[in-house]
Design an enzyme around this catalytic site. Structure first.
Site, PDB file in Angstrom:
ATOM      1  N   ASP A  57      62.103  30.592 -57.273  1.00  0.00           N
ATOM      2  CA  ASP A  57      61.998  31.326 -58.521  1.00  0.00           C
ATOM      3  C   ASP A  57      60.599  31.928 -58.579  1.00  0.00           C
ATOM      4  O   ASP A  57      59.700  31.492 -57.864  1.00  0.00           O
ATOM      5  CB  ASP A  57      62.236  30.372 -59.695  1.00  0.00           C
TER       6      ASP A  57
ATOM      7  N   THR B  10      58.470  32.781 -61.707  1.00  0.00           N
ATOM      8  CA  THR B  10      57.582  32.174 -62.685  1.00  0.00           C
ATOM      9  C   THR B  10      57.583  30.661 -62.547  1.00  0.00           C
ATOM     10  O   THR B  10      58.633  30.020 -62.580  1.00  0.00           O
ATOM     11  CB  THR B  10      57.998  32.567 -64.116  1.00  0.00           C
TER      12      THR B  10
ATOM     13  N   ASP C 225      61.771  25.608 -61.813  1.00  0.00           N
ATOM     14  CA  ASP C 225      61.318  24.710 -62.868  1.00  0.00           C
ATOM     15  C   ASP C 225      62.109  24.853 -64.164  1.00  0.00           C
ATOM     16  O   ASP C 225      61.983  24.026 -65.059  1.00  0.00           O
ATOM     17  CB  ASP C 225      59.826  24.933 -63.162  1.00  0.00           C
TER      18      ASP C 225
END
Length: 314
Positions: free
Chosen positions: A15, A17, A252
């Site tokens: 991912d 960010t 996350d």
């Protein structure tokens, strides 16, 4: 088991960010689109009132709320929280209509073309560009009335300091890196290039991938996937596996969880990761240090080589 699986990984999906970049975002610039009808002072009041009603529940919203502290307590008729499907949030105010904050393409739809030239330079720099707009009202998945763009909110977050070295290591080990993000693909491509990910210029807007066959073809061709929804992240991982790859997925957020669970090995961030992400992950980086994966891969390959040598000896 997780370390040994890492030793066999040949595709690493990440991912943007919180993985490639640090999770801490900040507002770099606010660009009024019609200063005469909506000034910077008006925008400050609107966003202050907006996040007085709507709890900032993600890093982007927190960055905006920090920039615009609690504003006037305007009476409201309820809020519509952000979702990965709609990519916007809204607050309905009495006598003011609804104010909306989110991805310009999703808020404006086909009308985004008229604004694209204003957003493109920021996206090319790796910034996230959000739109503040006004309409008659909002409910889950739907905006009512004419949507009036008020301002662009330009946000940025830095590349993790060790990210370029980590990606260089994987490249030297023959591991392909794919960046899968819900953000604008141009923005994601620019960030990936800054992080040293090879072929970062090869990007695709996942809204164009309508079928499983489209996704299967895209994973062979593209490095960066933007505007991806959670179910598509999982499908991208599955498509890579169906083509014979051993896939690791890191992330996350809640939207990363389906892909992390589907991967041969899912890696979650321990400090900034959500509970959902950590619960489905096979490995959790308790220090949020992305470079820890390198150490795990090295250990896994050492173990794997020792097992192979033992078998040959027998």
């Amino acid at each position: 088991n997780a370390i040994e699986t890492l030793a066999r990984v040949d595709v690493l999906c990440v991912d943007k960010t919180g993985t490639v970049t640090s999770p801490q975002m900040q507002v770099r610039e606010v660009v009024p689109l019609d200063p005469e009808s909506c000034s910077e002072t008006d925008i400050t009041d609107i966003l202050g009132a907006f996040y007085r009603v709507l709890d900032p529940d993600n890093d982007t919203a927190k960055a905006i709320a920090d920039k615009f502290p609690r504003g006037p307590g305007w009476p409201d008729r309820g809020a519509v929280p952000f979702t990965s499907a709609t990519k916007w949030s809204a607050v309905n105010f009495l006598d003011r209509g609804a104010y909306v904050v989110g991805a310009p393409e999703y808020i404006l739809g086909q009308d985004f073309a008229a604004l694209e030239k204003r957003t493109a330079p920021y996206a090319a720099q790796g910034c996230r560009v959000l739109l503040l707009a006004q309409c008659d009202g909002a409910e889950i998945g739907r905006l009512h009335g004419v949507v009036i763009p008020l301002a662009l909110l330009v946000l940025e977050n830095p590349i993790r300091p060790n990210a370029p070295k980590v990606f260089d290591y994987f490249h030297t080990q023959g591991v392909d890196v794919k960046v899968i993000s819900g953000d604008n693909p141009v923005t994601v491509s620019a960030v990936a290039a800054q992080a040293g990910i090879r072929n970062a210029e090869q990007w695709v807007d996942a809204r164009e991938l309508q079928t499983d066959q489209d996704i299967a073809a895209a994973v062979r061709e593209y490095t960066v996937f933007g505007r991806v929804v959670p179910n598509q992240k999982r499908k991208i991982v599955r498509a890579l596996q169906s083509q014979g790859h051993t896939v690791a997925m890191t992330g996350d957020g809640v939207n990363d969880a389906p892909a992390i669970q589907a991967a041969d090995i899912g890696v979650g961030m321990g400090m900034t990761g959500t509970d959902v992400t950590k619960n489905v992950a096979d490995m959790v980086l308790t220090d949020d240090n992305f470079a820890t994966i390198v150490a795990a891969v090295e250990e896994g390959r050492r173990v794997y080589d020792n097992i192979r040598k033992s078998i040959q000896f027998l």
